[in-house]
Design an enzyme around this catalytic site. Structure first.
Site, PDB file in Angstrom:
ATOM      1  N   HIS A   1      -6.287  46.311  44.235  1.00  0.00           N
ATOM      2  CA  HIS A   1      -6.933  44.906  44.203  1.00  0.00           C
ATOM      3  C   HIS A   1      -6.712  44.260  45.198  1.00  0.00           C
ATOM      4  O   HIS A   1      -5.422  44.114  45.544  1.00  0.00           O
ATOM      5  CB  HIS A   1      -7.138  44.414  42.736  1.00  0.00           C
ATOM      6  CG  HIS A   1      -7.532  44.966  41.773  1.00  0.00           C
ATOM      7  ND1 HIS A   1      -7.340  44.785  40.229  1.00  0.00           N
ATOM      8  CD2 HIS A   1      -8.853  45.746  41.660  1.00  0.00           C
ATOM      9  CE1 HIS A   1      -8.378  45.610  39.743  1.00  0.00           C
ATOM     10  NE2 HIS A   1      -9.045  45.982  40.376  1.00  0.00           N
TER      11      HIS A   1
ATOM     12  N   ASP B   1      -5.829  41.230  45.832  1.00  0.00           N
ATOM     13  CA  ASP B   1      -4.843  40.123  45.632  1.00  0.00           C
ATOM     14  C   ASP B   1      -3.329  40.697  45.466  1.00  0.00           C
ATOM     15  O   ASP B   1      -2.320  39.931  45.376  1.00  0.00           O
ATOM     16  CB  ASP B   1      -5.139  39.098  44.310  1.00  0.00           C
ATOM     17  CG  ASP B   1      -5.265  39.670  42.930  1.00  0.00           C
ATOM     18  OD1 ASP B   1      -5.731  41.218  43.165  1.00  0.00           O
ATOM     19  OD2 ASP B   1      -4.893  39.282  41.984  1.00  0.00           O
ATOM     20  N   HIS B   2      -3.390  42.033  45.743  1.00  0.00           N
ATOM     21  CA  HIS B   2      -2.020  42.495  45.748  1.00  0.00           C
ATOM     22  C   HIS B   2      -1.913  43.729  46.986  1.00  0.00           C
ATOM     23  O   HIS B   2      -0.829  44.055  47.270  1.00  0.00           O
ATOM     24  CB  HIS B   2      -1.946  43.547  44.654  1.00  0.00           C
ATOM     25  CG  HIS B   2      -1.593  42.901  43.353  1.00  0.00           C
ATOM     26  ND1 HIS B   2      -0.477  42.723  42.670  1.00  0.00           N
ATOM     27  CD2 HIS B   2      -2.727  42.064  42.626  1.00  0.00           C
ATOM     28  CE1 HIS B   2      -0.680  41.929  41.437  1.00  0.00           C
ATOM     29  NE2 HIS B   2      -1.895  41.779  41.347  1.00  0.00           N
TER      30      HIS B   2
END
Lengths: 301, 301
Positions: free
Chosen positions: B62, B64-65
């Site tokens: 994802h 945001d990682h």
């Protein structure tokens, strides 16, 4: 027209400087030009509404112009976007973004439309009744386009006082603004120039980054109001410019001078320089009307 | 061990908060764990030397990682890196990064080695004589692993005073630290426990983000010194947790309690919350020793 510089430094994001991204406000459009890492945060810092951006133009696929795009596209989804988003950029951009979204199983809910560019000739990539955008083929290490944004000539402006003096009814106004004469009930003709003013002169903005010194672009950008031209290097590092296909401040100014542009805005400074003042000084040895881009700065013209 | 929180907020980078990334200092390693957009700037802000990072662990793909990884890998190249870089993450990570580098014609000059993960069982992904790292299979919307970092039991510590009293020569010290007894010239044996102290108790750190409430991980993380567990939601939004496969602060605390960990660090807060204080309060109704991660915060243990 208003230009918001979100980032204008080369190579790598740092604590206080950002890689390339800018927003051009033109005739109610908010065009995002390039999208280095951190662009979405820069949009927030500069209080630009995400929902007003519908077109993103990517010059080339080097990280400092492109690596903010997957995150921005994902954030549009998280913000509940439903409108179409158009992305213009080199072939490969669709595969790259699609792969990132696929790996995260995070497809956009809104239509994401890619306009992939391959031509080395200039081409119009966007046009409506008020604005056109065409590519400016540049000379960089990878396939790169600048973009030329042109306002179209608007309608003629009604001279309300004159129209009142001729007792012209409002129903004619729309037609008058299109440049037509008016025929009154008694058959007399009021020629358009008596009841209108000329429209505003259409403005134009040329974005040229990244590129080596490329005089071939001069005819295309002749007489633009504002030219943003990269100036990665100062004279002290001029030798590096042709090797890396970047330009010096003086080279940018030479393009500006020969294209007789209104204003030259410099940007894409190498992060080796501790301050940017010398870029202006060196450019002004060639061309007078020079401005320095800086992150968070806006230009109205 | 020292943990640097570079970012600990969910979803999307904002002006004052960053998506997930952290650096664990353990036995001379600097392990980077997850790499949301903006991680390279956070590394600079937190004064972590890029050259000390040789291993990057990515939990899942994802944005945001993960969306900070192409930029970070490119920046290592610009900084002239020559050492190997090892990247551990879900299958697909190699294709994604490789495509981005290929499109920019910007291959790394240093060896970039991907260790792609597909197993849903725990596995050791890195090991040397001082540390081991194993995956913690998590329960999220896409294939996700947490990571369990364990120090290995070190050598026994020499009791210099006792060694001096027995007049033991320095040449024996290396062997003594390995736990061996000493046989003196007169044939007498000095048992190891008389001339050494126990080594420091090996420390352990479990990183669990992103995941829904997943009691199956409890045996694996039993008694770790520090557990970082995501807590995207407060009780008021508890209904969203199973739907999105995230956890609440109370669920994180329940895992911590049942695994009898030393300290629970909460993070991965939904950006809907204006302050994070309630996360601690809600977790502490279940488990006492709770700390709140925040961007720029460090924990030593």
């Amino acid at each position: 027209m208003k230009l918001h510089i979100l980032g204008c430094y080369a190579a790598t994001p740092r604590t206080l400087t950002n890689p390339t991204s800018q927003v051009l406000e033109i005739k109610n459009h908010m065009f995002l030009i390039d999208c280095g890492e951190g662009t979405q945060v820069q949009l927030r810092k500069n209080k630009i509404k995400f929902s007003r951006i519908n077109h993103i133009f990517i010059s080339h696929l080097h990280g400092d112009h492109f690596f903010g795009l997957p995150g921005l596209i994902s954030t549009f989804r998280l913000l509940g976007r439903e409108k179409e988003m158009h992305v213009y950029g080199p072939k490969g951009i669709k595969e790259a973004i699609t792969l990132f979204l696929k790996l995260g199983d995070s497809w956009t809910n809104y239509p994401l439309i890619f306009h992939e560019l391959v031509s080395k000739e200039r081409q119009i990539v966007f046009e409506d009744d008020k604005v056109s955008v065409e590519t400016i083929p540049l000379n960089h290490r990878v396939y790169t386009n600048g973009f030329l944004f042109r306002e179209k000539l608007g309608e003629r402006k009604l001279n309300s006082k004159a129209a009142a003096a001729y007792k012209i009814d409002k129903v004619f106004f729309k037609n008058i603004k299109k440049g037509n004469d008016v025929i009154l009930d008694d058959g007399s003709v009021i020629s358009n120039d008596k009841i209108t003013f000329d429209p505003d002169k259409p403005k134009s903005y040329a974005y040229c980054s990244d590129t080596g010194f490329e005089p071939e672009i001069i005819p295309q950008i002749k007489n633009v109001d504002v030219l943003y031209h990269e100036s990665t290097f100062l004279e002290s590092e001029a030798k590096l410019a042709p090797k890396t296909k970047h330009a010096t401040a003086k080279e940018a100014a030479t393009i500006a001078k020969n294209a007789t542009v209104g204003t030259l805005i410099l940007g894409h400074y190498s992060t080796r320089y501790k301050s940017i003042g010398l870029f202006k000084a060196e450019a002004q040895t060639v061309f007078e009307n020079v401005e320095l881009a800086d992150d968070g700065k806006t230009f109205e013209f």
